[in-house]
Design a protein around this motif. Structure first.
Motif, PDB file in Angstrom:
ATOM      1  N   UNK A   1      13.207 -36.447  32.799  1.00 55.21           N
ATOM      2  CA  UNK A   1      12.655 -36.374  31.660  1.00 55.21           C
ATOM      3  C   UNK A   1      13.760 -37.653  30.477  1.00 55.21           C
ATOM      4  N   UNK A   2      13.465 -37.781  29.190  1.00 57.13           N
ATOM      5  CA  UNK A   2      13.408 -38.626  28.538  1.00 57.13           C
ATOM      6  C   UNK A   2      14.543 -38.201  28.255  1.00 57.13           C
ATOM      7  N   UNK A   3      15.094 -38.888  26.942  1.00 57.41           N
ATOM      8  CA  UNK A   3      17.091 -38.720  26.034  1.00 57.41           C
ATOM      9  C   UNK A   3      16.256 -37.258  24.808  1.00 57.41           C
ATOM     10  N   UNK A   4      15.211 -37.373  24.717  1.00 53.89           N
ATOM     11  CA  UNK A   4      14.534 -36.972  23.016  1.00 53.89           C
ATOM     12  C   UNK A   4      13.721 -35.691  24.091  1.00 53.89           C
ATOM     13  N   UNK A   5      14.259 -35.249  25.068  1.00 58.68           N
ATOM     14  CA  UNK A   5      13.083 -34.013  25.611  1.00 58.68           C
ATOM     15  C   UNK A   5      14.039 -32.999  25.256  1.00 58.68           C
ATOM     16  N   UNK A   6      12.961 -31.616  24.709  1.00 60.74           N
ATOM     17  CA  UNK A   6      14.341 -30.666  24.162  1.00 60.74           C
ATOM     18  C   UNK A   6      15.080 -29.645  25.623  1.00 60.74           C
ATOM     19  N   UNK A   7      16.054 -29.475  24.539  1.00 56.34           N
ATOM     20  CA  UNK A   7      17.440 -28.419  25.889  1.00 56.34           C
ATOM     21  C   UNK A   7      16.923 -26.992  25.842  1.00 56.34           C
ATOM     22  N   UNK A   8      17.352 -26.013  26.245  1.00 56.15           N
ATOM     23  CA  UNK A   8      17.438 -25.008  25.875  1.00 56.15           C
ATOM     24  C   UNK A   8      18.439 -24.313  26.557  1.00 56.15           C
ATOM     25  N   UNK A   9      19.318 -23.815  26.030  1.00 56.87           N
ATOM     26  CA  UNK A   9      20.104 -23.438  26.170  1.00 56.87           C
ATOM     27  C   UNK A   9      20.632 -22.996  27.637  1.00 56.87           C
ATOM     28  N   UNK A  10      19.718 -21.805  27.908  1.00 55.34           N
ATOM     29  CA  UNK A  10      19.745 -20.776  29.161  1.00 55.34           C
ATOM     30  C   UNK A  10      18.820 -21.017  29.996  1.00 55.34           C
ATOM     31  N   UNK A  11      18.364 -22.118  30.035  1.00 56.16           N
ATOM     32  CA  UNK A  11      17.839 -22.234  31.154  1.00 56.16           C
ATOM     33  C   UNK A  11      18.307 -23.645  32.390  1.00 56.16           C
ATOM     34  N   UNK A  12      19.640 -23.891  31.364  1.00 58.60           N
ATOM     35  CA  UNK A  12      20.552 -25.243  31.475  1.00 58.60           C
ATOM     36  C   UNK A  12      21.544 -24.794  31.979  1.00 58.60           C
ATOM     37  N   UNK A  13      21.602 -23.915  30.964  1.00 59.76           N
ATOM     38  CA  UNK A  13      23.567 -22.881  31.528  1.00 59.76           C
ATOM     39  C   UNK A  13      23.467 -22.609  33.121  1.00 59.76           C
ATOM     40  N   UNK A  14      24.942 -23.179  33.278  1.00 58.13           N
ATOM     41  CA  UNK A  14      25.015 -22.733  34.826  1.00 58.13           C
ATOM     42  C   UNK A  14      25.187 -21.278  34.593  1.00 58.13           C
ATOM     43  N   UNK A  15      24.528 -21.032  35.865  1.00 54.10           N
ATOM     44  CA  UNK A  15      24.338 -19.529  36.246  1.00 54.10           C
ATOM     45  C   UNK A  15      26.000 -18.268  35.723  1.00 54.10           C
ATOM     46  N   UNK A  16      27.048 -18.906  36.614  1.00 57.50           N
ATOM     47  CA  UNK A  16      28.313 -17.896  35.430  1.00 57.50           C
ATOM     48  C   UNK A  16      28.431 -18.068  34.543  1.00 57.50           C
ATOM     49  N   UNK A  17      27.475 -17.904  33.125  1.00 62.89           N
ATOM     50  CA  UNK A  17      27.719 -18.580  32.149  1.00 62.89           C
ATOM     51  C   UNK A  17      26.996 -17.262  31.367  1.00 62.89           C
ATOM     52  N   UNK A  18      25.759 -16.936  32.592  1.00 57.95           N
ATOM     53  CA  UNK A  18      24.628 -15.924  31.887  1.00 57.95           C
ATOM     54  C   UNK A  18      24.665 -14.239  32.931  1.00 57.95           C
ATOM     55  N   UNK A  19      26.267 -14.402  33.210  1.00 62.95           N
ATOM     56  CA  UNK A  19      26.225 -12.970  34.252  1.00 62.95           C
ATOM     57  C   UNK A  19      26.629 -12.112  33.371  1.00 62.95           C
ATOM     58  N   UNK A  20      26.349 -11.849  32.003  1.00 60.10           N
ATOM     59  CA  UNK A  20      25.718 -10.835  31.361  1.00 60.10           C
ATOM     60  C   UNK A  20      24.776 -10.331  31.084  1.00 60.10           C
TER      61      UNK A  20
END
Length: 300
Positions: free
Chosen positions: A134-153
């Motif tokens: 993807x290009x540098x300006x492509x959107x980022x979504x925190x929870x879609x790209x976050x490491x799994x251990x940060x989503x344990x909640x």
């Protein structure tokens, strides 16, 4: 955004805003809406649909699709819902809205794929094409790209109830999750992701995948986010065929994908249970799809 409760979406309203902004479409037949999670969908003629926001975040999702999907769609091997017109906010409809292509078929939460090998090959071909750098300006979504251990909640406090409701061993489900969390992270460049490949966002025809809907969560990140579809969308036993055809996922990616599938089906089950209770936003078919996914993930 304007409060969705402040405007009543009716056929007359849809026809009026079309007449104001896209008069060449205003005389097409308009059919009763389908209520999605963020948007209301009104079929327009035979091959178009009008999408109108119903949640605070929905306008941003529609604008993201309008910005990126038309450029991506031509290189994808499956039909996808593609924005073709943008509607501007008006006094009567104070939010942006879009006209998109309409895809025939039945959403997979109501008619799951049954032709496992064909569906696996089709999904693999689609994701191989989509998962380009993807290009540098492509959107980022925190929870879609976050490491799994940060989503344990999203896992803790939900998995035991969901497992019991699905007749799945909670310990087996936790083992899948913990294996995913400890997998090595993605080291490659961010690739294009659909970001929300669950059964209500694909359509099925003749037992196999025939189109992909709703690119509102389109973003760049770890391909494992989408590879979770191997368990969310395909029949029991089809995941090995899918990963062989996809041919780009190492063991770590497969482990992370299983964790992503766990989080997605916990959400589906929660929405399904709300549907069974008659609560707003609940969808019974999503719960069925989530429970089937849990059984596939745990071998039950």
């Amino acid at each position: 955004m304007a409060d969705a409760a402040a405007y009543d979406i009716t056929e007359d309203l849809i026809r009026a805003v079309l007449a104001e902004q896209h008069p060449d479409l205003a005389e097409l037949d308009i059919q009763q809406p389908v209520r999605g999670w963020d948007n209301e969908l009104w079929r327009l003629g035979t091959d178009l649909a009008v999408r109108v926001p119903r949640t605070e975040r929905a306008p941003g999702l529609l604008l993201r699709e309008h910005r990126w999907v038309p450029a991506l769609a031509p290189r994808l091997p499956l039909p996808v819902t593609t924005p073709v017109r943008l509607g501007e906010p008006t006094a009567r409809l104070p939010v942006p809205w879009t006209v998109t292509t309409w895809l025939p078929g039945t959403p997979a939460d109501r008619s799951p794929a049954t032709r496992g090998d064909h569906a696996a090959d089709t999904l693999a071909e689609f994701l191989r094409a989509l998962h380009a750098a993807a290009p540098a300006e492509a959107p980022r979504i925190a929870e879609r790209g976050a490491p799994l251990d940060t989503l344990a909640h999203h896992f803790d406090g939900h998995h035991e109830e969901a497992a019991a409701y699905s007749d799945v061993d909670p310990a087996a489900l936790r083992a899948v999750w913990e294996d995913a969390v400890t997998a090595p992270p993605w080291q490659g460049p961010p690739v294009w992701l659909h970001g929300d490949l669950h059964p209500a966002n694909v359509v099925v025809t003749d037992g196999t995948l025939s189109g992909v809907l709703d690119f509102g969560e389109l973003c760049a990140g770890d391909p494992a986010t989408d590879l979770a579809a191997a368990w969310l969308l395909l029949p029991e036993g089809s995941a090995p065929r899918f990963f062989e055809a996809y041919a780009r996922a190492d063991e770590a990616a497969i482990r992370r994908a299983r964790g992503r599938a766990v989080l997605q089906c916990l959400a589906l089950i929660d929405i399904g249970r709300n549907g069974e209770r008659g609560l707003p936003g609940g969808k019974v078919t999503w719960g069925r799809a989530g429970r089937a996914t849990l059984r596939r993930l745990t071998g039950r």
